[in-house]
Design an enzyme around this catalytic site. Sequence first.
Site, short mmCIF file in Angstrom:
data_model
loop_
_atom_site.label_atom_id
_atom_site.label_comp_id
_atom_site.label_asym_id
_atom_site.label_seq_id
_atom_site.Cartn_x
_atom_site.Cartn_y
_atom_site.Cartn_z
N LEU A 298 0.85 -1.20 0.00
CA LEU A 298 0.00 0.00 0.00
C LEU A 298 0.88 1.24 0.00
O LEU A 298 1.72 1.42 0.87
CB LEU A 298 -0.93 -0.01 1.22
CG LEU A 298 -2.03 1.04 1.25
CD1 LEU A 298 -3.20 0.56 2.13
CD2 LEU A 298 -1.57 2.41 1.75
N HIS B 86 8.25 1.60 10.86
CA HIS B 86 8.81 2.87 10.41
C HIS B 86 7.83 3.98 10.80
O HIS B 86 6.60 3.76 10.78
CB HIS B 86 8.99 2.82 8.89
CG HIS B 86 9.74 3.99 8.33
ND1 HIS B 86 9.14 5.21 8.07
CD2 HIS B 86 11.04 4.12 7.95
CE1 HIS B 86 10.03 6.04 7.57
NE2 HIS B 86 11.19 5.41 7.49
#
Length: 340
Positions: A127, A231
Site C-alpha cells: 500500500l 517505520h
Amino acid sequence: MTHRIRAARPDDLDALYDLAKLTGGGFTNLPAERETLAKKLESSSAGFARDGDEQSGDLYIFMLEEYATGRIRGTCQVFGEVGTTQPFYSYRITTLTQHSKELERTFRNQLLNLVTDLEGSSEVGGLFLHPHERAGGLGLLLARSRYLFIKQHRARFGDRTLAELRGVMDEAGHSPFWDALAGRFFGMSFPEADEFNAVHGTQFIADLMPSTPIYINMLPESARAVIGQPHPSGRAALRMLEKEGFAWDGYVDIFDGGPTVIAKTDRIKSVRDANEIAFAGTGEEEGDVEMLVATGKLEDFRCCYAHAHKDADGGLRLDPQAAKMLEVKEGDMLLAVNRR
C-alpha cells in the site's frame, strides 16, 4: 467522492513506477525497478484471469484512480497465499527461561527464531498513497478495499491474513536491525539486500541465513530498540490494521525487524461487517450514510466511497457520482460496509 479503486492493468506500469520512486526504499512489494514492476503487473493480470476459486499464490494489484482525470494516486496489493514457490521467512520472538540454583537467579532471555510458520496465509501489502493525497480518507479507502475484494472472492484466500510493516531505518535507507544481524552474513547493505529480494526472491536467505536462534541481548542497543517497531511513516497503517483486528504475535521481518501482524480472515472487521445488497438506483436524501461500496468480480472489481441509504424494498441507493464510478445498473449486487 472523487476516487475509486480498480484492478491494475499492464498499461499502469508508468504510473506504478512513478509511485515506486516516491517510496523512499524498504518497500519490498513496490521496488523502483521497472522490469520487476512489469512482471508483477503480468502476475497480477494472470491472477485476476485465473479460472477456479481455490486458494493459490496469486498476486492482485489495485490502483487508486482519480475518476475525472484517470490519474493514478496510489496502489495496494493482496497475495492469495504466501510461501507457495519460495519459503516465507520470519523471525519469531520466543523466551527461554533458565535458573541457576547456585546464584539463586532466574534469567529470561528473548531469542529470534528463523521460522516459516506463516506459510499458507494470505497477505495484504504494497500500500502506497501519493504524498500529496494523504487526506480525505484515501489511505483508508486503499486499505479497506482489499478486505472487500477478499470477501468477494473468499475461497481464494486463507484462514489467516498477515501484513508486514516496514521497519525503522535512517534517512539514507539503512536499517540498524539489518546492520547488526543479517548484514553480517550477506555482505551487502540493507538497500542492496532489499532490492535483491524484491527482484530475485528469498532463496538467498535460505542459503546464507543462520538457522540457529539469536539471543536478542547479544545485539547492540540500536538493533534491540527497533525490533517489532514500524517505520514512523507506517504508524498510521498499523493503527488501521489494528482497528481491523490485526494483532502482533511476536513475528518480525528478517531484514529490518518490522512487525508482522496477523488476523483470522473471517474476523477482519471489514470482511465480517460487509453485506451484499442489490443496487436500487441513485438518489440523495437526508440521512444518507457514508459507506465503502464495491462491485464486480476479479478484474472488474471496483470500489469507492458513497453516500447511501436503503430504500423501502431493501435495496441500496447510491449518490449519482458513486454509481457512475462503480459502473452499476439497477439490480447489480454490491458489497457495502459503513465507512466508520
